[in-house]
Design an enzyme around this catalytic site. Structure first.
Site, mmCIF file in Angstrom:
data_model
loop_
_atom_site.group_PDB
_atom_site.id
_atom_site.type_symbol
_atom_site.label_atom_id
_atom_site.label_comp_id
_atom_site.label_asym_id
_atom_site.label_seq_id
_atom_site.Cartn_x
_atom_site.Cartn_y
_atom_site.Cartn_z
ATOM 1 C CB SER A 144 -0.813 -0.155 1.201
ATOM 2 O OG SER A 144 -1.489 1.217 1.329
ATOM 3 C CE1 TYR A 147 -4.046 -2.292 4.863
ATOM 4 C CE2 TYR A 147 -3.512 0.171 4.752
ATOM 5 C CZ TYR A 147 -3.979 -0.942 4.442
ATOM 6 O OH TYR A 147 -4.001 -1.208 2.925
HETATM 7 N N1 LIG Z 1 -8.595 -0.048 -1.477
HETATM 8 C C1 LIG Z 1 -7.603 0.775 -1.246
HETATM 9 O O1 LIG Z 1 -7.853 1.774 -1.199
HETATM 10 C C2 LIG Z 1 -6.313 -0.028 -1.018
HETATM 11 C C3 LIG Z 1 -5.298 0.931 -0.837
HETATM 12 C C4 LIG Z 1 -4.150 0.330 -0.662
HETATM 13 C C5 LIG Z 1 -3.867 -0.897 -0.553
HETATM 14 N N2 LIG Z 1 -5.050 -1.805 -0.474
HETATM 15 C C6 LIG Z 1 -4.717 -3.195 -0.469
HETATM 16 O O2 LIG Z 1 -5.235 -3.929 -1.574
HETATM 17 C C7 LIG Z 1 -5.753 -5.077 -1.037
HETATM 18 C C8 LIG Z 1 -7.378 -5.576 -1.422
HETATM 19 O O3 LIG Z 1 -8.037 -4.360 -1.065
HETATM 20 P P1 LIG Z 1 -9.716 -3.959 -1.392
HETATM 21 O O4 LIG Z 1 -9.901 -2.632 -1.031
HETATM 22 O O5 LIG Z 1 -9.769 -4.569 -2.762
HETATM 23 O O6 LIG Z 1 -10.286 -4.914 -0.193
HETATM 24 P P2 LIG Z 1 -11.922 -5.412 -0.229
HETATM 25 O O7 LIG Z 1 -12.717 -4.518 -1.168
HETATM 26 O O8 LIG Z 1 -12.041 -5.258 1.323
HETATM 27 O O9 LIG Z 1 -11.827 -6.689 -0.566
HETATM 28 C C9 LIG Z 1 -11.188 -7.589 0.232
HETATM 29 C C10 LIG Z 1 -11.401 -9.198 -0.167
HETATM 30 O O10 LIG Z 1 -10.785 -9.819 0.727
HETATM 31 C C11 LIG Z 1 -11.523 -10.878 1.233
HETATM 32 N N3 LIG Z 1 -11.124 -11.075 2.602
HETATM 33 C C12 LIG Z 1 -11.235 -9.985 3.786
HETATM 34 N N4 LIG Z 1 -11.071 -10.776 4.921
HETATM 35 C C13 LIG Z 1 -10.886 -11.972 4.736
HETATM 36 C C14 LIG Z 1 -10.500 -13.285 5.312
HETATM 37 N N5 LIG Z 1 -10.220 -13.043 6.801
HETATM 38 N N6 LIG Z 1 -10.312 -14.296 4.934
HETATM 39 C C15 LIG Z 1 -10.621 -14.578 3.454
HETATM 40 N N7 LIG Z 1 -10.911 -13.499 2.842
HETATM 41 C C16 LIG Z 1 -11.052 -12.261 3.273
HETATM 42 C C17 LIG Z 1 -12.927 -10.560 1.009
HETATM 43 O O11 LIG Z 1 -13.904 -11.215 1.173
HETATM 44 P P3 LIG Z 1 -15.423 -11.218 1.556
HETATM 45 O O12 LIG Z 1 -16.117 -10.185 0.440
HETATM 46 O O13 LIG Z 1 -15.978 -12.417 1.972
HETATM 47 O O14 LIG Z 1 -15.198 -10.088 2.710
HETATM 48 C C18 LIG Z 1 -12.632 -9.539 -0.280
HETATM 49 O O15 LIG Z 1 -12.935 -10.589 -1.218
HETATM 50 C C19 LIG Z 1 -5.929 -5.382 0.474
HETATM 51 O O16 LIG Z 1 -4.596 -5.992 0.613
HETATM 52 C C20 LIG Z 1 -5.529 -3.801 0.734
HETATM 53 O O17 LIG Z 1 -4.604 -3.724 2.029
HETATM 54 C C21 LIG Z 1 -6.085 -1.306 -0.809
#
Ligand SMILES: NC(=O)c1ccc[n+]([C@@H]2O[C@H](COP(=O)([O-])OP(=O)(O)OC[C@H]3O[C@@H](n4cnc5c(N)ncnc54)[C@H](OP(=O)(O)O)[C@@H]3O)[C@@H](O)[C@H]2O)c1
Length: 317
Positions: free
Chosen positions: A189, A202
């Site tokens: 991130s 985080y």
């Molecule tokens: N979005 C941002 O702005 C951002 C910025 C920087 C970095 N990131 C990184 O990018 C990655 C994806 O983020 P995102 O924003 O796409 O997240 P998101 O929309 O919250 O999606 C998370 C995914 O992970 C699954 N998940 C969550 N907890 C889990 C668990 N305990 N066991 C198994 N599966 C689990 C969720 O499944 P469910 O649908 O069942 O909950 C969903 O498929 C992360 O590593 C995050 O730190 C995101």
């Protein structure tokens, strides 16, 4: 005397220009010309029949799964809820001629889950692993207050954000090394590389992912393996609590289309030009006004977000 001063001045200007060029040209290559003109530098289809994506039912993970399927790669989707996994599998197979395997596990559930994953992926020719799954705070918060409110949170965030990445790499790397090819994309991130007070655990986990990826890349570069650390800024997902995409917070599909172009070009990348510019701006602010100034600026911004979140949750009671 005047001639001497003039020569000395020219040498100084030359040195400053050389320093600027040494930093600016690689930045332009990694973030602008490389991805747009040459990216991605690897044909992901030729690495193996299958890709594995963790956290594949939403946001960035789902976008990676769809983008890889679009290239004709079969995908193993790993996430928590079976019904969401089945829905995403159907969505992908309805539009692409690929096979999908689903594995429902919760990454907070302890080390035995990796045996289940191993059993399900043994025998697959895996060319790409996307370590995407991640969780964050409900809102920016002081370390102790967050721990008091959610006592299980520290264990869970480290299990999901760190253990998943290391264990999944340990599962897929031996076969990649034997084939002398493979790509591992680890979702870090921007929080890992800029000050991020009030989200310290985080950002600490994401700094781990970044550092682990860079050193792993050095260990296995000569064996045909690419390990990439991707450092998004805000992307419009559930985690970011952003519904409508903008230039600075793109949709997951837009973000992933851009990030995939950097594979084989940048081993650490913001993955998307506006996010790279944001990182650059914060680093320049630190260089010009001092690191403490940049930390204070972000602390004040996140404190405001914390206060608003607490006010909203009080109103809902
Ligand atoms: N979005 C941002 O702005 C951002 C910025 C920087 C970095 N990131 C990184 O990018 C990655 C994806 O983020 P995102 O924003 O796409 O997240 P998101 O929309 O919250 O999606 C998370 C995914 O992970 C699954 N998940 C969550 N907890 C889990 C668990 N305990 N066991 C198994 N599966 C689990 C969720 O499944 P469910 O649908 O069942 O909950 C969903 O498929 C992360 O590593 C995050 O730190 C995101």
């Amino acid at each position: 005397m005047a001639l001497g001063t003039c020569i000395l001045g020219s040498i100084c200007v030359g040195l400053v220009c050389a320093q600027i060029a040494r930093r600016v040209l690689p930045w332009l290559y990694l973030n602008v010309f490389g991805p747009t003109l040459f990216g991605p530098k690897v044909d992901l289809r030729r690495l193996g029949d299958w890709a594995v994506v963790t956290g594949a039912t939403d946001g960035i993970g789902k976008a990676y799964a769809k983008a890889l399927a679009k290239k004709g790669i079969n995908v193993v989707l790993i996430s928590r809820s079976l019904s969401k996994l089945e829905a995403v599998a159907k969505e992908i197979t309805d539009s692409h001629k690929v096979e999908i395997k689903i594995i429902d596990i919760d990454f907070t559930d302890g080390p035995q889950i990796y045996q289940k994953i191993e059993k399900n992926i043994t025998g697959l020719d895996i060319g790409v692993l996307v370590n995407n799954v991640g969780i964050s705070y409900p809102h920016p918060e002081f370390f102790i207050d967050n721990n008091n409110r959610h006592p299980e949170f520290l264990r869970d965030i480290i299990s999901v954000n760190i253990h998943s990445v290391t264990h999944m790499c340990a599962l897929v790397l031996p076969n990649m090394i034997a084939k002398k090819k493979g790509v591992i994309i680890n979702l870090s991130s921007t929080a890992a590389v800029i000050p991020n007070p009030l989200l310290s655990v985080y950002s600490g986990t994401k700094a781990f992912v970044d550092k682990f990826s860079v050193d792993l890349q050095t260990e296995y570069r000569n064996q045909g393996i690419i390990v990439q650390s991707v450092q998004p800024g805000f992307v419009a997902t559930n985690m970011a609590k952003i519904r409508k995409s903008t230039l600075l917070a793109p949709s997951p599909d837009t973000y992933v289309a851009s990030a995939l172009k950097t594979v084989g070009i940048a081993s650490q990348t913001a993955g998307y030009l506006p996010h790279a510019l944001l990182q650059l701006t914060i680093h320049l602010l630190g260089a010009v006004a001092g690191d403490q100034m940049a930390r204070n600026f972000i602390f004040n911004h996140l404190s405001g977000m914390r206060k608003r979140a607490l006010r909203n949750s009080e109103k809902k009671k």
